[in-house]
Enzyme design. Structure first.
Site, PDB file in Angstrom:
ATOM      1  N   ASN A 243       0.822  -1.217   0.000  1.00  0.00           N
ATOM      2  CA  ASN A 243       0.000   0.000   0.000  1.00  0.00           C
ATOM      3  C   ASN A 243       0.856   1.268   0.000  1.00  0.00           C
ATOM      4  OD1 ASN A 243      -1.953  -1.905   0.178  1.00  0.00           O
ATOM      5  ND2 ASN A 243      -2.684  -1.346   2.221  1.00  0.00           N
TER       6      ASN A 243
ATOM      7  N   THR B  34     -15.677  35.697 -33.896  1.00  0.00           N
ATOM      8  CA  THR B  34     -16.454  35.342 -32.707  1.00  0.00           C
ATOM      9  C   THR B  34     -17.748  34.724 -33.236  1.00  0.00           C
ATOM     10  OG1 THR B  34     -17.657  37.435 -32.574  1.00  0.00           O
ATOM     11  CG2 THR B  34     -15.553  37.345 -31.426  1.00  0.00           C
ATOM     12  N   HIS B  35     -18.265  33.745 -32.532  1.00  0.00           N
ATOM     13  CA  HIS B  35     -19.473  33.016 -32.978  1.00  0.00           C
ATOM     14  C   HIS B  35     -19.308  32.439 -34.375  1.00  0.00           C
ATOM     15  CE1 HIS B  35     -21.732  35.070 -29.681  1.00  0.00           C
ATOM     16  NE2 HIS B  35     -20.945  36.083 -30.002  1.00  0.00           N
TER      17      HIS B  35
ATOM     18  N   SER C  88      -7.088   9.058 -48.939  1.00  0.00           N
ATOM     19  CA  SER C  88      -8.325   8.278 -48.843  1.00  0.00           C
ATOM     20  C   SER C  88      -8.146   6.998 -49.643  1.00  0.00           C
ATOM     21  CB  SER C  88      -9.479   9.104 -49.412  1.00  0.00           C
ATOM     22  OG  SER C  88     -10.527   8.252 -49.821  1.00  0.00           O
TER      23      SER C  88
ATOM     24  N   LYS D 229      -7.938  13.242 -52.177  1.00  0.00           N
ATOM     25  CA  LYS D 229      -8.061  13.697 -50.788  1.00  0.00           C
ATOM     26  C   LYS D 229      -6.722  13.896 -50.080  1.00  0.00           C
ATOM     27  CE  LYS D 229     -11.252  14.398 -48.706  1.00  0.00           C
ATOM     28  NZ  LYS D 229     -12.150  13.489 -47.992  1.00  0.00           N
TER      29      LYS D 229
ATOM     30  N   GLU E 273      -7.831  15.774 -36.506  1.00  0.00           N
ATOM     31  CA  GLU E 273      -9.065  15.090 -36.080  1.00  0.00           C
ATOM     32  C   GLU E 273      -8.795  14.189 -34.886  1.00  0.00           C
ATOM     33  OE1 GLU E 273     -11.521  13.994 -39.916  1.00  0.00           O
ATOM     34  OE2 GLU E 273      -9.391  13.981 -40.345  1.00  0.00           O
TER      35      GLU E 273
ATOM     36  N   TYR F 176      -6.452   1.972   2.092  1.00  0.00           N
ATOM     37  CA  TYR F 176      -6.379   1.305   0.793  1.00  0.00           C
ATOM     38  C   TYR F 176      -7.572   0.395   0.535  1.00  0.00           C
ATOM     39  CZ  TYR F 176      -4.679  -1.295  -3.196  1.00  0.00           C
ATOM     40  OH  TYR F 176      -4.566  -1.848  -4.448  1.00  0.00           O
TER      41      TYR F 176
ATOM     42  N   GLN G 169      -6.438   0.113  -7.436  1.00  0.00           N
ATOM     43  CA  GLN G 169      -5.604  -0.480  -8.491  1.00  0.00           C
ATOM     44  C   GLN G 169      -6.029   0.028  -9.867  1.00  0.00           C
ATOM     45  OE1 GLN G 169      -3.904  -4.501  -8.248  1.00  0.00           O
ATOM     46  NE2 GLN G 169      -5.471  -5.093  -9.705  1.00  0.00           N
TER      47      GLN G 169
ATOM     48  N   LYS H 146      -4.364   3.125 -12.307  1.00  0.00           N
ATOM     49  CA  LYS H 146      -3.245   3.118 -13.250  1.00  0.00           C
ATOM     50  C   LYS H 146      -3.644   3.002 -14.723  1.00  0.00           C
ATOM     51  CE  LYS H 146      -1.196   0.493 -10.178  1.00  0.00           C
ATOM     52  NZ  LYS H 146      -1.997   1.116  -9.077  1.00  0.00           N
TER      53      LYS H 146
HETATM   54  N1  ARG Z   1      -1.403  -3.758  -7.456  1.00  0.00           N
HETATM   55  C1  ARG Z   1      -1.869  -3.013  -6.336  1.00  0.00           C
HETATM   56  C2  ARG Z   1      -2.335  -1.632  -6.789  1.00  0.00           C
HETATM   57  O1  ARG Z   1      -1.958  -1.222  -7.817  1.00  0.00           O
HETATM   58  C3  ARG Z   1      -0.781  -2.848  -5.316  1.00  0.00           C
HETATM   59  C4  ARG Z   1      -1.283  -2.636  -3.930  1.00  0.00           C
HETATM   60  C5  ARG Z   1      -1.937  -3.873  -3.453  1.00  0.00           C
HETATM   61  N2  ARG Z   1      -2.185  -3.825  -2.066  1.00  0.00           N
HETATM   62  C6  ARG Z   1      -2.871  -4.807  -1.475  1.00  0.00           C
HETATM   63  N3  ARG Z   1      -3.037  -4.721  -0.203  1.00  0.00           N
HETATM   64  N4  ARG Z   1      -3.384  -5.789  -2.146  1.00  0.00           N
HETATM   65  O2  ARG Z   1      -3.089  -0.977  -6.128  1.00  0.00           O
END
Ligand code: ARG
Length: 455
Positions: free
Chosen positions: A107, A152-153, A275, A281, A288, A315, A320, A323
């Site tokens: 954690n 503008t607009h 294209s 084109k 875009e 935690y 998790q 990420k």
């Molecule tokens: N892979 C976990 C995360 O990204 C790591 C922390 C996990 N902690 C736990 N007590 N299971 O959050």
């Protein structure tokens, strides 16, 4: 790693597939190794490890890093990057590996790793934002003499310089950089390591020294807070989403200017796609996609905020899921910025098309201001020039081609004012306030931006 509690029974495949974060978090390995080495140092200072044990762990972690750099960490069978590093450390250093996690939890580990990763990542984003800003400034410096309508607009409003339009998209990037700097200097300056799982570490490590060893300014103030806090991820995602939004606005505007109908700019071949069916084109896919990528980064921000909403302190495994959103937003921005910069660096302005869009009706404000100079209150002047514009429309001619007698019937000063309007350059220069589009105001902005962004 936690098998003891379960009498050796292995997790169900379905749990494993849901729980396994290694395919996402493998990129944290350099930061996980670095934090582990600092932790080993702190354990030695706290006399939990001998100097020899610390050296064995630090050396073993160096070898783990070399293996991870050479191999494919994502392909390993482990649950996450922390368990992978720990397993490889057993292979490299033997039984002493079992001492590394004394007083440390995944954690506080993951909260530290992600901060370390973000410091590098936001540094890379900043470099790309700066490069785009410089490209806009360089193109703006070449575009001081080119005049076009300011809108503008979506309607032609007043003449402005092409360089001025480009700088209107450089200033937001300066603010984006300031947001990134605040994150780096403040939110990402606190070190969670030594917080343990929830209540602090059972080992009396010197957290201030540990924080400094990892380049942080100070230790985080509350273990329960910091192990569950992802404010720094949310704020980073906001900074990235707003940055991507700024880039999408630039892209949207350039797309209009590059359109067949407007044609103020032409994109270089290297930044156009063809294209599969239409041989003629030249499509502005870069612009875009930049527009669409802003939607994606906004989605990443919303994903994270929705994940955090209602979570208790400390935690939860929900965290998790921070990420995938964070990495996606950083990757998206880092792939978008160089492409948009390239498109900006290589586009060609088409001065004739810009000129052709300067309809004499854009002198209307100059005429109203001229009447003000003759003592007419602005509201009244506005109405009088409005009538002149209407007459011109009815006659099917330009504002400055309305017969003198007809103009004089609206206000006796109008024929004279129409005669002394000068060219478009004169019109732009009449609005000389700081921050405007006049030559001098633009030069001041260029100098200011060069000082901010370098050149
Ligand atoms: N892979 C976990 C995360 O990204 C790591 C922390 C996990 N902690 C736990 N007590 N299971 O959050």
């Amino acid at each position: 790693m936690w098998g003891g509690r379960f009498g050796g029974a292995t997790p169900a495949d379905a749990l494993d597939r849901l729980n396994r974060s290694l395919p996402v978090d493998h990129r944290l390995w350099p930061h996980d190794v670095r934090a582990a080495q600092a932790w080993a140092g702190a354990l030695a200072v706290a006399r939990v490890l001998t100097a020899a044990e610390r050296d064995a762990l630090v050396g073993g972690l160096d070898r783990v890093a070399r293996r991870l750099a050479a191999g494919n960490p994502a392909a390993e069978p482990d649950e996450d990057i922390h368990t992978l590093v720990e397993r490889l450390l057993y292979e490299e250093a033997g039984a002493v590996a079992g001492k590394l996690n004394t007083g440390r939890s995944r954690n506080d580990q993951v909260a530290t790793d992600v901060r370390l990763w973000l410091r590098d990542a936001l540094g890379s984003v900043d470099a790309e934002v700066t490069a785009l800003g410089r490209a806009l400034v360089a193109r703006a410096a070449d575009g001081v003499d080119l005049l076009l309508p300011g809108y503008t607009h979506g309607q032609r409003a007043q003449p402005v310089r092409w360089g001025y339009v480009l700088l209107a998209h450089a200033w937001p990037l300066v603010r984006d950089r300031a947001r990134l700097a605040t994150l780096l200097e403040d939110r990402l300056a606190e070190c969670p390591l030594g917080s343990g799982a929830v209540a602090g570490s059972g080992i009396a490590v010197d957290r201030a020294t540990l924080a400094q060893a990892l380049g942080f300014a100070r230790p985080s103030p509350n273990a329960l807070d910091v192990t569950g806090d992802r404010d720094f991820v949310a704020e980073s995602l906001f900074a990235l989403a707003l940055l991507a939004t700024h880039v999408s606005r630039l892209a949207g505007e350039l797309m209009t200017y590059a359109s067949s109908e407007v044609g103020f700019v032409r994109l270089a071949d290297a930044y156009c796609t063809g294209s599969s069916l239409l041989p003629q084109k030249r499509n502005p896919d870069v612009l875009e996609l930049a527009r669409a990528k802003a939607a994606r980064t906004l989605g990443d921000l919303v994903t994270l905020l929705a994940t955090l909403k209602g979570l208790p302190a400390g935690y939860s495994k929900d965290l998790q899921e921070d990420k995938p959103a964070l990495f996606d937003a950083v990757d998206t921005v880092l792939v978008t910025l160089p492409a948009v910069r390239g498109a900006v660096e290589t586009l060609t302005p088409i001065p004739e098309r810009m000129r052709a869009a300067l309809d004499p009706a854009l002198y209307a404000t100059d005429l109203a201001d001229g009447l003000v100079g003759r003592g007419v209150p602005f509201r009244e002047a506005h109405g009088l020039v409005g009538r002149l514009v209407q007459d011109a429309e009815a006659l099917g001619c330009a504002v400055n081609a309305v017969p003198g007698a007809q103009a004089a019937a609206i206000h006796p000063a109008l024929p004279d004012l129409l005669g002394s309007l000068g060219d478009w350059e004169a019109s732009v220069e009449r609005r000389a306030t700081a921050g405007g589009s006049s030559r001098e105001a633009l030069a001041a902005q260029l100098a200011h931006l060069r000082a901010q962004l370098g050149d």
